[in-house]
Scaffold this active site. Structure first.
Site, PDB file in Angstrom:
ATOM      1  N   GLU A  37       0.856  -1.183   0.000  1.00 30.12           N
ATOM      2  CA  GLU A  37       0.000   0.000   0.000  1.00 30.12           C
ATOM      3  C   GLU A  37       0.896   1.239   0.000  1.00 30.12           C
ATOM      4  OE1 GLU A  37      -3.705   2.332   2.097  1.00 30.12           O
ATOM      5  OE2 GLU A  37      -2.396   1.174   3.371  1.00 30.12           O
ATOM      6  N   GLU A  62       5.094   4.594   3.740  1.00 30.33           N
ATOM      7  CA  GLU A  62       4.630   5.929   4.149  1.00 30.33           C
ATOM      8  C   GLU A  62       5.845   6.824   4.345  1.00 30.33           C
ATOM      9  OE1 GLU A  62       1.529   7.607   4.632  1.00 30.33           O
ATOM     10  OE2 GLU A  62       3.059   9.131   4.914  1.00 30.33           O
ATOM     11  N   ASP A 112      -2.208  11.966  -2.413  1.00 27.20           N
ATOM     12  CA  ASP A 112      -2.195  13.436  -2.389  1.00 27.20           C
ATOM     13  C   ASP A 112      -2.394  13.981  -3.800  1.00 27.20           C
ATOM     14  OD1 ASP A 112      -1.710  13.615   0.384  1.00 27.20           O
ATOM     15  OD2 ASP A 112       0.400  13.182   0.064  1.00 27.20           O
ATOM     16  N   LYS A 116      -1.730  22.057  -7.846  1.00 28.76           N
ATOM     17  CA  LYS A 116      -1.066  23.066  -8.681  1.00 28.76           C
ATOM     18  C   LYS A 116      -0.265  22.385  -9.801  1.00 28.76           C
ATOM     19  CE  LYS A 116      -0.632  26.464  -5.034  1.00 28.76           C
ATOM     20  NZ  LYS A 116       0.168  26.942  -3.941  1.00 28.76           N
ATOM     21  N   ASP A 148     -11.048  10.875  -4.225  1.00 28.79           N
ATOM     22  CA  ASP A 148     -12.223  11.756  -4.192  1.00 28.79           C
ATOM     23  C   ASP A 148     -11.987  12.953  -5.089  1.00 28.79           C
ATOM     24  OD1 ASP A 148     -10.108  12.576  -2.337  1.00 28.79           O
ATOM     25  OD2 ASP A 148     -11.355  14.366  -2.172  1.00 28.79           O
TER      26      ASP A 148
HETATM   27  C1  LIG Z   1      -4.162  11.869   1.663  1.00 32.54           C
HETATM   28  S1  LIG Z   1      -3.260  10.722   2.633  1.00 32.54           S
HETATM   29  C2  LIG Z   1      -4.233   9.213   2.477  1.00 32.54           C
HETATM   30  C3  LIG Z   1      -3.907   8.200   3.538  1.00 32.54           C
HETATM   31  C4  LIG Z   1      -4.655   6.864   3.395  1.00 32.54           C
HETATM   32  N1  LIG Z   1      -4.294   6.196   2.148  1.00 32.54           N
HETATM   33  C5  LIG Z   1      -6.137   7.063   3.487  1.00 32.54           C
HETATM   34  O1  LIG Z   1      -6.824   6.899   2.467  1.00 32.54           O
HETATM   35  O2  LIG Z   1      -6.626   7.333   4.585  1.00 32.54           O
HETATM   36  C6  LIG Z   1      -1.889  10.356   1.566  1.00 32.54           C
HETATM   37  C7  LIG Z   1      -0.730   9.715   2.304  1.00 32.54           C
HETATM   38  O3  LIG Z   1       0.243   9.296   1.373  1.00 32.54           O
HETATM   39  C8  LIG Z   1       1.528   9.620   1.862  1.00 32.54           C
HETATM   40  N2  LIG Z   1       2.392   9.711   0.667  1.00 32.54           N
HETATM   41  C9  LIG Z   1       2.224  10.553  -0.375  1.00 32.54           C
HETATM   42  N3  LIG Z   1       3.157  10.330  -1.321  1.00 32.54           N
HETATM   43  C10 LIG Z   1       3.932   9.309  -0.854  1.00 32.54           C
HETATM   44  C11 LIG Z   1       5.073   8.629  -1.370  1.00 32.54           C
HETATM   45  N4  LIG Z   1       5.594   8.936  -2.553  1.00 32.54           N
HETATM   46  N5  LIG Z   1       5.613   7.640  -0.626  1.00 32.54           N
HETATM   47  C12 LIG Z   1       5.084   7.316   0.579  1.00 32.54           C
HETATM   48  N6  LIG Z   1       4.015   7.940   1.116  1.00 32.54           N
HETATM   49  C13 LIG Z   1       3.440   8.913   0.408  1.00 32.54           C
HETATM   50  C14 LIG Z   1       1.326  10.911   2.620  1.00 32.54           C
HETATM   51  O4  LIG Z   1       2.332  11.150   3.573  1.00 32.54           O
HETATM   52  C15 LIG Z   1      -0.032  10.662   3.270  1.00 32.54           C
HETATM   53  O5  LIG Z   1       0.084  10.027   4.533  1.00 32.54           O
END
Ligand SMILES: C[S@@+](CC[C@H](N)C(=O)[O-])C[C@H]1O[C@@H](n2cnc3c(N)ncnc32)[C@H](O)[C@@H]1O
Length: 208
Positions: A37, A62, A112, A116, A148
Protein backbone atom coordinates in the site's frame (compact mmCIF):
# COMPACT_ATOMS: atom_id res chain seq x y z
CA UNK A 1 9.15 -0.61 16.56
CA UNK A 2 10.78 -3.59 14.90
CA UNK A 3 9.85 -6.00 13.44
CA UNK A 4 6.93 -3.88 12.18
CA UNK A 5 8.90 -0.82 11.08
CA UNK A 6 11.66 -0.58 8.45
CA UNK A 7 13.54 2.57 7.45
CA UNK A 8 14.64 3.52 3.93
CA UNK A 9 18.14 4.19 5.23
CA UNK A 10 18.42 0.54 6.33
CA UNK A 11 17.65 -0.82 2.87
CA UNK A 12 20.66 -2.44 1.18
CA UNK A 13 22.45 -0.76 -1.70
CA UNK A 14 20.25 -1.40 -4.76
CA UNK A 15 23.41 -2.39 -6.65
CA UNK A 16 23.47 -5.51 -4.43
CA UNK A 17 20.21 -6.73 -5.98
CA UNK A 18 16.51 -6.08 -5.76
CA UNK A 19 14.25 -7.03 -2.85
CA UNK A 20 11.15 -9.13 -2.45
CA UNK A 21 8.82 -9.89 0.48
CA UNK A 22 11.45 -12.07 2.19
CA UNK A 23 13.50 -9.01 3.05
CA UNK A 24 10.65 -7.81 5.27
CA UNK A 25 9.16 -11.13 6.42
CA UNK A 26 12.04 -13.61 6.38
CA UNK A 27 11.79 -17.06 4.75
CA UNK A 28 8.25 -17.63 3.49
CA UNK A 29 6.22 -19.77 1.12
CA UNK A 30 7.20 -18.26 -2.29
CA UNK A 31 3.65 -18.40 -3.64
CA UNK A 32 2.23 -16.51 -0.66
CA UNK A 33 0.69 -13.24 -1.97
CA UNK A 34 2.50 -9.98 -1.23
CA UNK A 35 0.63 -6.66 -1.50
CA UNK A 36 1.89 -3.11 -1.01
CA UNK A 37 0.00 0.00 0.00
CA UNK A 38 1.45 3.36 -1.05
CA UNK A 39 0.73 6.20 1.37
CA UNK A 40 -0.83 4.20 4.21
CA UNK A 41 -1.40 7.25 6.43
CA UNK A 42 -2.51 6.01 9.84
CA UNK A 43 -2.75 2.43 8.56
CA UNK A 44 -6.52 1.95 8.79
CA UNK A 45 -6.79 -0.04 5.55
CA UNK A 46 -3.89 -2.31 6.50
CA UNK A 47 -5.04 -3.00 10.02
CA UNK A 48 -8.46 -4.08 8.73
CA UNK A 49 -7.41 -5.91 5.59
CA UNK A 50 -4.44 -7.77 7.11
CA UNK A 51 -6.68 -9.08 9.89
CA UNK A 52 -9.29 -10.18 7.32
CA UNK A 53 -6.76 -11.90 5.00
CA UNK A 54 -4.09 -13.57 7.12
CA UNK A 55 -2.96 -15.58 4.08
CA UNK A 56 -1.47 -12.41 2.50
CA UNK A 57 1.62 -10.39 3.51
CA UNK A 58 1.27 -6.59 3.32
CA UNK A 59 3.85 -3.81 3.17
CA UNK A 60 2.64 -0.28 3.91
CA UNK A 61 4.91 2.48 2.61
CA UNK A 62 4.63 5.93 4.15
CA UNK A 63 6.96 8.92 3.90
CA UNK A 64 5.49 11.10 6.65
CA UNK A 65 7.39 10.13 9.82
CA UNK A 66 4.54 10.79 12.20
CA UNK A 67 2.12 8.58 10.23
CA UNK A 68 4.72 5.88 9.67
CA UNK A 69 5.38 5.62 13.43
CA UNK A 70 1.67 5.68 14.25
CA UNK A 71 0.83 2.97 11.69
CA UNK A 72 3.77 0.72 12.63
CA UNK A 73 2.83 0.95 16.30
CA UNK A 74 -0.76 0.17 15.40
CA UNK A 75 0.33 -3.04 13.59
CA UNK A 76 2.36 -3.97 16.69
CA UNK A 77 -0.58 -3.36 19.02
CA UNK A 78 -2.81 -5.54 16.82
CA UNK A 79 -0.01 -8.12 16.69
CA UNK A 80 -0.38 -8.40 12.91
CA UNK A 81 2.41 -10.75 11.84
CA UNK A 82 1.49 -10.31 8.15
CA UNK A 83 2.13 -6.53 7.97
CA UNK A 84 5.31 -4.45 7.82
CA UNK A 85 5.64 -0.69 7.47
CA UNK A 86 8.42 1.01 5.48
CA UNK A 87 9.39 4.64 6.07
CA UNK A 88 10.31 5.65 2.52
CA UNK A 89 9.26 7.42 -0.63
CA UNK A 90 7.22 4.64 -2.25
CA UNK A 91 7.99 5.78 -5.80
CA UNK A 92 11.72 5.46 -5.13
CA UNK A 93 11.30 2.15 -3.31
CA UNK A 94 9.35 0.59 -6.17
CA UNK A 95 11.67 1.96 -8.85
CA UNK A 96 15.03 1.17 -7.27
CA UNK A 97 14.47 -1.68 -4.80
CA UNK A 98 11.44 -3.82 -5.54
CA UNK A 99 12.10 -6.84 -7.73
CA UNK A 100 10.18 -7.85 -10.86
CA UNK A 101 7.00 -9.93 -10.52
CA UNK A 102 7.01 -9.91 -6.71
CA UNK A 103 3.82 -8.06 -5.87
CA UNK A 104 0.25 -9.27 -6.31
CA UNK A 105 -1.52 -5.95 -5.60
CA UNK A 106 -0.50 -2.27 -5.40
CA UNK A 107 -3.04 -0.27 -3.36
CA UNK A 108 -3.13 3.52 -3.85
CA UNK A 109 -5.97 5.18 -1.95
CA UNK A 110 -6.67 8.91 -1.62
CA UNK A 111 -3.23 9.79 -2.86
CA UNK A 112 -2.19 13.44 -2.39
CA UNK A 113 -3.69 15.37 -5.36
CA UNK A 114 -1.02 18.10 -5.63
CA UNK A 115 -3.51 20.39 -7.45
CA UNK A 116 -1.07 23.07 -8.68
CA UNK A 117 0.31 22.35 -12.17
CA UNK A 118 3.90 22.92 -11.04
CA UNK A 119 3.43 20.17 -8.41
CA UNK A 120 1.92 17.52 -10.70
CA UNK A 121 5.32 15.83 -10.91
CA UNK A 122 4.94 15.00 -7.19
CA UNK A 123 1.84 12.89 -7.81
CA UNK A 124 2.52 9.21 -7.18
CA UNK A 125 0.85 8.06 -10.40
CA UNK A 126 2.96 8.96 -13.44
CA UNK A 127 3.51 7.22 -16.76
CA UNK A 128 6.86 5.90 -15.50
CA UNK A 129 5.24 4.74 -12.24
CA UNK A 130 2.67 2.75 -14.23
CA UNK A 131 5.46 1.01 -16.09
CA UNK A 132 7.22 0.27 -12.77
CA UNK A 133 3.99 -1.11 -11.26
CA UNK A 134 3.60 -3.31 -14.34
CA UNK A 135 7.16 -4.57 -13.82
CA UNK A 136 6.78 -5.45 -10.12
CA UNK A 137 3.30 -7.01 -10.41
CA UNK A 138 2.89 -10.76 -10.76
CA UNK A 139 0.91 -12.24 -13.65
CA UNK A 140 -2.69 -11.05 -13.24
CA UNK A 141 -1.58 -8.61 -10.51
CA UNK A 142 -3.63 -5.50 -9.81
CA UNK A 143 -3.18 -1.79 -9.25
CA UNK A 144 -6.15 -0.53 -7.22
CA UNK A 145 -6.97 3.19 -7.25
CA UNK A 146 -9.49 5.27 -5.30
CA UNK A 147 -9.70 9.06 -5.03
CA UNK A 148 -12.22 11.76 -4.19
CA UNK A 149 -10.34 14.39 -6.17
CA UNK A 150 -11.84 15.26 -9.61
CA UNK A 151 -8.62 16.63 -11.13
CA UNK A 152 -6.55 13.74 -9.86
CA UNK A 153 -9.14 11.36 -11.30
CA UNK A 154 -8.86 13.08 -14.71
CA UNK A 155 -5.08 12.68 -14.43
CA UNK A 156 -5.53 8.95 -13.71
CA UNK A 157 -7.94 8.53 -16.63
CA UNK A 158 -5.60 10.25 -19.09
CA UNK A 159 -2.58 8.19 -17.99
CA UNK A 160 -4.49 4.93 -18.01
CA UNK A 161 -5.62 5.50 -21.61
CA UNK A 162 -1.95 5.64 -22.57
CA UNK A 163 -1.09 2.27 -21.04
CA UNK A 164 -3.89 0.12 -22.43
CA UNK A 165 -1.19 -2.24 -23.75
CA UNK A 166 -0.02 -2.83 -20.14
CA UNK A 167 -3.26 -2.95 -18.15
CA UNK A 168 -6.88 -3.95 -18.52
CA UNK A 169 -9.22 -1.56 -16.71
CA UNK A 170 -11.94 -3.13 -14.56
CA UNK A 171 -14.45 -1.83 -12.00
CA UNK A 172 -13.18 -1.61 -8.42
CA UNK A 173 -14.55 -4.26 -6.08
CA UNK A 174 -14.50 -3.30 -2.36
CA UNK A 175 -12.02 -5.35 -0.30
CA UNK A 176 -13.34 -7.90 2.15
CA UNK A 177 -12.63 -5.59 5.09
CA UNK A 178 -14.69 -2.63 3.80
CA UNK A 179 -17.83 -1.89 5.78
CA UNK A 180 -21.27 -1.92 4.17
CA UNK A 181 -21.49 0.86 1.55
CA UNK A 182 -17.78 1.72 1.63
CA UNK A 183 -15.52 1.74 -1.43
CA UNK A 184 -12.35 0.70 0.42
CA UNK A 185 -12.70 1.87 4.03
CA UNK A 186 -9.64 4.04 4.61
CA UNK A 187 -9.42 6.91 7.08
CA UNK A 188 -9.71 9.52 4.32
CA UNK A 189 -12.73 7.79 2.78
CA UNK A 190 -14.50 7.93 6.14
CA UNK A 191 -13.59 11.56 6.65
CA UNK A 192 -14.65 12.60 3.13
CA UNK A 193 -17.84 10.52 3.23
CA UNK A 194 -19.05 12.66 6.12
CA UNK A 195 -18.52 15.68 3.85
CA UNK A 196 -20.62 13.99 1.14
CA UNK A 197 -17.81 13.85 -1.43
CA UNK A 198 -18.22 11.43 -4.38
CA UNK A 199 -15.50 8.83 -4.96
CA UNK A 200 -13.84 7.48 -8.11
CA UNK A 201 -12.21 4.09 -8.38
CA UNK A 202 -10.76 1.58 -10.80
CA UNK A 203 -8.75 -1.62 -10.87
CA UNK A 204 -6.00 -2.11 -13.44
CA UNK A 205 -5.08 -5.71 -14.13
CA UNK A 206 -1.62 -6.44 -15.50
CA UNK A 207 -1.61 -7.72 -19.07
CA UNK A 208 1.15 -10.10 -19.99
C1 LIG B 1 -4.16 11.87 1.66
S1 LIG B 1 -3.26 10.72 2.63
C2 LIG B 1 -4.23 9.21 2.48
C3 LIG B 1 -3.91 8.20 3.54
C4 LIG B 1 -4.65 6.86 3.40
N1 LIG B 1 -4.29 6.20 2.15
C5 LIG B 1 -6.14 7.06 3.49
O1 LIG B 1 -6.82 6.90 2.47
O2 LIG B 1 -6.63 7.33 4.58
C6 LIG B 1 -1.89 10.36 1.57
C7 LIG B 1 -0.73 9.72 2.30
O3 LIG B 1 0.24 9.30 1.37
C8 LIG B 1 1.53 9.62 1.86
N2 LIG B 1 2.39 9.71 0.67
C9 LIG B 1 2.22 10.55 -0.38
N3 LIG B 1 3.16 10.33 -1.32
C10 LIG B 1 3.93 9.31 -0.85
C11 LIG B 1 5.07 8.63 -1.37
N4 LIG B 1 5.59 8.94 -2.55
N5 LIG B 1 5.61 7.64 -0.63
C12 LIG B 1 5.08 7.32 0.58
N6 LIG B 1 4.02 7.94 1.12
C13 LIG B 1 3.44 8.91 0.41
C14 LIG B 1 1.33 10.91 2.62
O4 LIG B 1 2.33 11.15 3.57
C15 LIG B 1 -0.03 10.66 3.27
O5 LIG B 1 0.08 10.03 4.53
Amino acid sequence: MRPWGFLARDLPDPAAGRLNAEFFFGPREPKRPFEIEIGSGKGTFLVQEAAARREVDFLGIEYAGEFFRYAADRMRRHNLSNVRMLYANASEFVTHWLDDATTSVVHLYFSDPWPKARHHKRRVLQLEALSQFHRVLTVGGELRLVTDHPQLWEWYESLVMRVSDLFERLPFEPPSSAAQGEVVGTNFERKYRQEGRPFHSMTLVKKT
